[in-house]
Motif scaffolding. Sequence first.
Motif, mmCIF file in Angstrom:
data_model
loop_
_atom_site.group_PDB
_atom_site.id
_atom_site.type_symbol
_atom_site.label_atom_id
_atom_site.label_comp_id
_atom_site.label_asym_id
_atom_site.label_seq_id
_atom_site.Cartn_x
_atom_site.Cartn_y
_atom_site.Cartn_z
ATOM 1 N N GLY A 199 0.789 -1.228 0.000
ATOM 2 C CA GLY A 199 0.000 0.000 0.000
ATOM 3 C C GLY A 199 0.816 1.270 0.000
ATOM 4 O O GLY A 199 0.252 2.363 -0.146
ATOM 5 N N ASP A 200 2.128 1.184 0.185
ATOM 6 C CA ASP A 200 2.969 2.383 0.130
ATOM 7 C C ASP A 200 2.976 2.959 -1.291
ATOM 8 O O ASP A 200 2.907 2.219 -2.279
ATOM 9 N N HIS A 201 3.080 4.287 -1.357
ATOM 10 C CA HIS A 201 3.181 4.977 -2.646
ATOM 11 C C HIS A 201 4.559 5.635 -2.731
ATOM 12 O O HIS A 201 5.020 6.261 -1.773
ATOM 13 N N LEU A 202 5.175 5.506 -3.904
ATOM 14 C CA LEU A 202 6.504 6.075 -4.109
ATOM 15 C C LEU A 202 6.526 6.743 -5.484
ATOM 16 O O LEU A 202 6.146 6.128 -6.484
ATOM 17 N N ILE A 203 6.932 8.005 -5.527
ATOM 18 C CA ILE A 203 7.094 8.709 -6.801
ATOM 19 C C ILE A 203 8.565 8.627 -7.200
ATOM 20 O O ILE A 203 9.451 8.968 -6.416
ATOM 21 N N VAL A 204 8.798 8.163 -8.413
ATOM 22 C CA VAL A 204 10.154 7.928 -8.906
ATOM 23 C C VAL A 204 10.346 8.664 -10.219
ATOM 24 O O VAL A 204 9.447 8.683 -11.072
ATOM 25 N N ALA A 205 11.512 9.283 -10.388
ATOM 26 C CA ALA A 205 11.870 9.938 -11.657
ATOM 27 C C ALA A 205 12.879 9.060 -12.385
ATOM 28 O O ALA A 205 13.917 8.705 -11.829
ATOM 29 N N THR A 206 12.541 8.704 -13.622
ATOM 30 C CA THR A 206 13.410 7.858 -14.434
ATOM 31 C C THR A 206 13.923 8.649 -15.616
ATOM 32 O O THR A 206 13.136 9.298 -16.325
ATOM 33 N N LYS A 207 15.223 8.595 -15.837
ATOM 34 C CA LYS A 207 15.835 9.343 -16.931
ATOM 35 C C LYS A 207 15.321 8.822 -18.268
ATOM 36 O O LYS A 207 15.269 7.622 -18.504
#
Length: 565
Positions: A199-207
């Motif tokens: 249920g955790d949310h994680l925002i990730v930036a991918t090149k």
Amino acid sequence: MKPFIIVCALGRTGYKIYNLLKQQGANVVGISDRPLTTQENDHIVVGNMRSPQVLMDAGITEAHTIVLASNDDALNVAILTEARTLNPKIRIINRLYNRTLGARLDHTLPDHFTMSVPALAAPIFAFAATGNRAIGHLKLLDKTWALQEEVIDENHPWLGLKLSQLWDNLEQMLIYYLPKQGEIDLVSAVIEGKTLQLGDHLIVATKAKINNKSRNFLIKFLKVFLNIGKYKQYARPVIIITLILLSLIFLATFTYVFVNWNISPVDALYFSVGMITGAGGKEEVAENAPDIIKIFTAFMMIVGAGIIGICYALINDFVLGSRLKQSWDVAQIPSKNHYIVCGLGNVGIEIIQELHRQGQDVVVIEPNPNNRFLHSVRSLGVPIIVEDATLSDTLNTANVRRAIALLVVTSNDMLNVEIALTVKALAPNLPVTLRVQESQFAQSVQDVFQFETVLSPAELATHSFAAAALGGRILGNGMTQDLLWVALATMITPNHPFCGQEIKHIASQADFVPLYITRGNKNIHSWNLLEIKLKENDILYLTIPANRLDELWRIDSSSPILIHN
């Protein structure tokens, strides 16, 4: 102190910006030129948006920021002049389609920030076409990064993984963290060794991946040579008339040699060419011939003059007109592994430029031969098919069955749906990214027709306008669980509240996520970033919830925070 923001022009985009700012806790007033159906806590002034009195009624003299959200550039500029006259210090977030005008206004006026819906939406369209489930994008380290929301479920590969194991990956930045249970900021979670739970949310930036293909002239020429058959539909009239002309010359040459064997084939050819083209030469070939040959010569002169006129006209149209460009474009179309963009408008040109920056092969279909972006696209080396994209022949010319994906981004929703349905009939498995104006219609179109991705540029850009209104020049933003967060850069001055403090402590206190620091000519990131103390002239890149932006200024209101562009 909550920022006082005025949103001018409550159309489709403007009203969404107004509601989003309200949702983030800003003190916001809307100005509309027509009555609207409002909610109880709405504060909307109705009237002429360029009127000084209407702006005064909205509180222009006390406002920190005004957002000009009309889709009419002239109207936005008119409101801008009135707003600056009444409040010379007000920040202006200006929606402009004319990028050149916007750049000049940004350069001329302090605290003026131009934003373009097509430019904001284009990277999301490009990411969607390349198979990336992006919710936004960032401009960091001179590159474009796709933002993705990772929701941890029982099948997710990161389930049970420590956040500290993801922190050190330079190809994939952690942007924001929302735990399912409890409240903890990302930096504290990394330092304490927290693990990702269901249920955790994680925002990730991918090149964004760059396709480093060789684009030298030899390869381009080889591609044209291999596709030479595609010239036929554009060059056929020229070829036919040229063959007729050569046939006439051959017929005349053969006739003169056959009648008089004393004439050399070269003299007969020379006279025939001169006679048919009107240039003259070796007239004795016909003058000493029998009457029937003189009649034949006169007939050939008349017919030849007509054929030469038609031939010159066709060659002139082919070379100096658009047909040579069209045939060259068609011959350059890749046979496979390319992206097709239908519609060369403000959104289309931005998407093409983004895909080109990523090194992708792109083909454009645009029916208007006078489109203002044709030259810009051709200057990138991108082939253009100037035909109707609803026709199967046009799509087959673009090798639609062997393309990677297709984007339909004209300004007409019904035309976009028609093109997409035509494409699906030809290539059912081809991923299609569709543009529509209204977000609610986008969802229904996707559900009914089962298109892979349906996006609304205005909807994609709304968060960026709201984020910019809340403070600073925004490098990127995202929205998750009703929380708008923004990415920005701040220069550390001697009086800055962060100056001399260790990043891991202030990040936990202010609930921001440090991305990296620029110190001199080098960038500092990963674990070294958390332990470092900020110094004067450091530039700190960070993400922070939009509703906490004012905390960057709250500690010492006299300390300026400079936003690095």
